[in-house]
Design a protein around this motif. Structure first.
Motif, short mmCIF file in Angstrom:
data_model
loop_
_atom_site.label_atom_id
_atom_site.label_comp_id
_atom_site.label_asym_id
_atom_site.label_seq_id
_atom_site.Cartn_x
_atom_site.Cartn_y
_atom_site.Cartn_z
N LEU A 155 5.03 -4.47 7.01
CA LEU A 155 5.79 -3.41 6.37
C LEU A 155 5.69 -3.50 4.85
O LEU A 155 5.65 -2.47 4.16
N GLU A 156 5.63 -4.72 4.33
CA GLU A 156 5.43 -4.88 2.89
C GLU A 156 4.06 -4.37 2.48
O GLU A 156 3.90 -3.69 1.47
N ILE A 157 3.04 -4.67 3.30
CA ILE A 157 1.70 -4.14 3.02
C ILE A 157 1.71 -2.62 3.07
O ILE A 157 1.10 -1.95 2.24
N ALA A 158 2.41 -2.07 4.07
CA ALA A 158 2.48 -0.61 4.20
C ALA A 158 3.07 0.03 2.95
O ALA A 158 2.61 1.08 2.49
N GLU A 159 4.10 -0.60 2.39
CA GLU A 159 4.68 -0.09 1.16
C GLU A 159 3.65 -0.11 0.02
O GLU A 159 3.57 0.82 -0.78
N ARG A 160 2.85 -1.17 -0.02
CA ARG A 160 1.92 -1.33 -1.14
C ARG A 160 0.70 -0.42 -1.02
O ARG A 160 0.19 0.05 -2.04
N VAL A 161 0.21 -0.19 0.20
CA VAL A 161 -0.97 0.66 0.35
C VAL A 161 -0.60 2.14 0.37
O VAL A 161 -1.46 3.00 0.16
N GLY A 162 0.67 2.45 0.62
CA GLY A 162 1.14 3.81 0.57
C GLY A 162 0.69 4.66 1.74
O GLY A 162 -0.04 4.22 2.63
N ALA A 163 1.12 5.91 1.72
CA ALA A 163 0.84 6.82 2.83
C ALA A 163 -0.65 7.11 2.96
O ALA A 163 -1.12 7.48 4.05
N GLU A 164 -1.41 6.96 1.87
CA GLU A 164 -2.84 7.20 1.94
C GLU A 164 -3.61 6.00 2.48
O GLU A 164 -4.81 6.09 2.76
N GLY A 165 -2.94 4.87 2.63
CA GLY A 165 -3.54 3.69 3.22
C GLY A 165 -3.04 3.48 4.64
O GLY A 165 -2.38 4.34 5.23
N SER A 166 -3.35 2.28 5.20
CA SER A 166 -2.89 1.99 6.55
C SER A 166 -2.86 0.48 6.75
O SER A 166 -3.55 -0.27 6.05
N VAL A 167 -2.03 0.06 7.68
CA VAL A 167 -1.99 -1.34 8.08
C VAL A 167 -1.83 -1.41 9.59
O VAL A 167 -1.04 -0.66 10.18
N LEU A 168 -2.63 -2.28 10.20
CA LEU A 168 -2.53 -2.55 11.63
C LEU A 168 -1.97 -3.95 11.80
O LEU A 168 -2.60 -4.92 11.37
N ARG A 170 11.30 -1.27 13.27
CA ARG A 170 11.54 -1.38 11.84
C ARG A 170 10.69 -0.38 11.07
O ARG A 170 11.15 0.21 10.08
N ALA A 171 9.44 -0.19 11.50
CA ALA A 171 8.58 0.79 10.84
C ALA A 171 9.15 2.19 10.96
O ALA A 171 9.14 2.98 10.00
N ARG A 172 9.67 2.52 12.15
CA ARG A 172 10.29 3.84 12.34
C ARG A 172 11.52 3.99 11.46
O ARG A 172 11.73 5.04 10.83
N GLU A 173 12.34 2.95 11.42
CA GLU A 173 13.56 2.99 10.62
C GLU A 173 13.25 3.22 9.14
O GLU A 173 14.00 3.90 8.43
N GLN A 174 12.14 2.65 8.67
CA GLN A 174 11.79 2.74 7.25
C GLN A 174 10.85 3.91 6.95
O GLN A 174 10.45 4.10 5.80
N GLY A 175 10.49 4.68 7.97
CA GLY A 175 9.63 5.83 7.76
C GLY A 175 8.23 5.48 7.31
O GLY A 175 7.61 6.25 6.55
N LEU A 176 7.71 4.35 7.77
CA LEU A 176 6.38 3.89 7.36
C LEU A 176 5.37 4.20 8.46
O LEU A 176 4.96 3.34 9.23
N GLY A 177 4.98 5.47 8.53
CA GLY A 177 4.05 5.89 9.56
C GLY A 177 2.66 5.33 9.39
O GLY A 177 1.86 5.36 10.34
#
Length: 284
Positions: free
Chosen positions: A64-77, A92-99
């Motif tokens: 989730l920290e990586i997701a914040e850093r790469v942003g909506a234009e990036g991705s993390v698996l 947690r990803a759903r709760e934080q809106g990190l699609g």
């Protein structure tokens, strides 16, 4: 996941025994080791738009920290062998809106990555449990795009980690300890030897391998009181594992662990020294 393949024992362990505990204690564990994971991420510097793989992502904190850093234009698996922990990560990803964060129950040692597409492979204490680390890192090397980066945080030797050694040593006289495992056996200290880490990564094809010491403090059970820290140590970790098979004399063990940890109690938690490696490398 069904316990099968070369890491079947670890799959069973992280789904049936330890995974449910990590979910229950997720906040405390993140408070404990989160700062060390942050130091690793600060070293590899994920940037907006990158595609990242988080190996052994557990309940999802680093993904989730990586997701914040790469942003909506990036991705993390986020990849893990513990389905129960991945359920928490997905929530947690759903709760934080990190699609841009997705999660997959799979073994990084054997998972057939479709193409070398990741810009970054990262792990916070998740890569020391492979039965065949040479094969695992060859597979992760193949998952990286040309020029891609590898970064992970792993523990140095147990002798350099009083946060784990102090309570275990206090309990040892009251319990029958199992024989120490091989230094190269899968487990938290499997990558303590920097020469072994360098050999594994070089053999897998990585270049510019570097290990930087990370000397810090760890707060047992997060910002916990002495009693909470003692309960935490007896619930999860090596002392708890030994005690689980030898329930007597629990009261004596509790008193011994409390006495050993008392000198480290502070208003912000029971804090002890810890030593880790921040490992970085890249694919040519």
């Amino acid at each position: 996941m069904q316990p099968s393949g070369p890491n079947a024992e670890q799959i069973a362990y992280w789904n049936e025994q330890t995974g449910p505990k990590w979910v229950r204690l997720q906040q405390r564990l993140d408070e404990m080791i989160g700062p060390l994971g942050q130091a690793g991420l600060d070293r590899v510097k994920p940037v907006p738009g990158e595609r990242a793989l988080d190996v052994g992502c557990g309940c999802g904190a680093s993904a989730l920290e990586i997701a914040e850093r790469v942003g909506a234009e990036g991705s993390v698996l986020g990849l893990d062998i513990s389905s129960v922990m991945l359920e928490r990560a997905e929530a947690r990803a759903r709760e934080q809106g990190l699609g841009q964060a997705r999660f997959l129950a799979a073994d990084a040692q054997t998972h057939p990555f479709q193409e070398p597409r990741f810009d970054l492979v990262f792990s916070r204490f998740g890569v020391m449990f492979f039965s065949d680390p040479d094969a695992a890192f060859r597979n992760l090397h193949a998952a990286l795009a040309p020029g891609g980066r590898l970064g992970f945080v792993c523990w140095q030797a147990v002798a350099r980690n009083p946060w784990m050694l102090v309570p275990l040593s206090a309990a040892a006289p009251l319990l029958e300890l199992p024989p120490p495992p091989s230094p190269e056996a899968p487990g938290p200290f499997a990558f303590a030897d920097p020469d072994r880490v360098r050999r594994i990564l070089a053999s897998a094809g990585f270049e510019d391998v570097a290990l930087e010491p990370l000397e810090s403090e760890i707060s047992l059970g997060g910002e916990a009181s002495l009693e909470e820290a003692v309960a935490f140590v007896l619930d999860i970790g090596p002392t708890a594992a030994v005690l689980r098979d030898q329930p007597e004399p629990r009261e004596a063990v509790t008193a011994a662990v409390r006495g050993a940890l008392a000198p480290f109690a502070r208003p912000d938690g029971v804090r002890l020294p810890c030593s880790a490696w921040v490992v970085t490398a890249r694919r040519h």
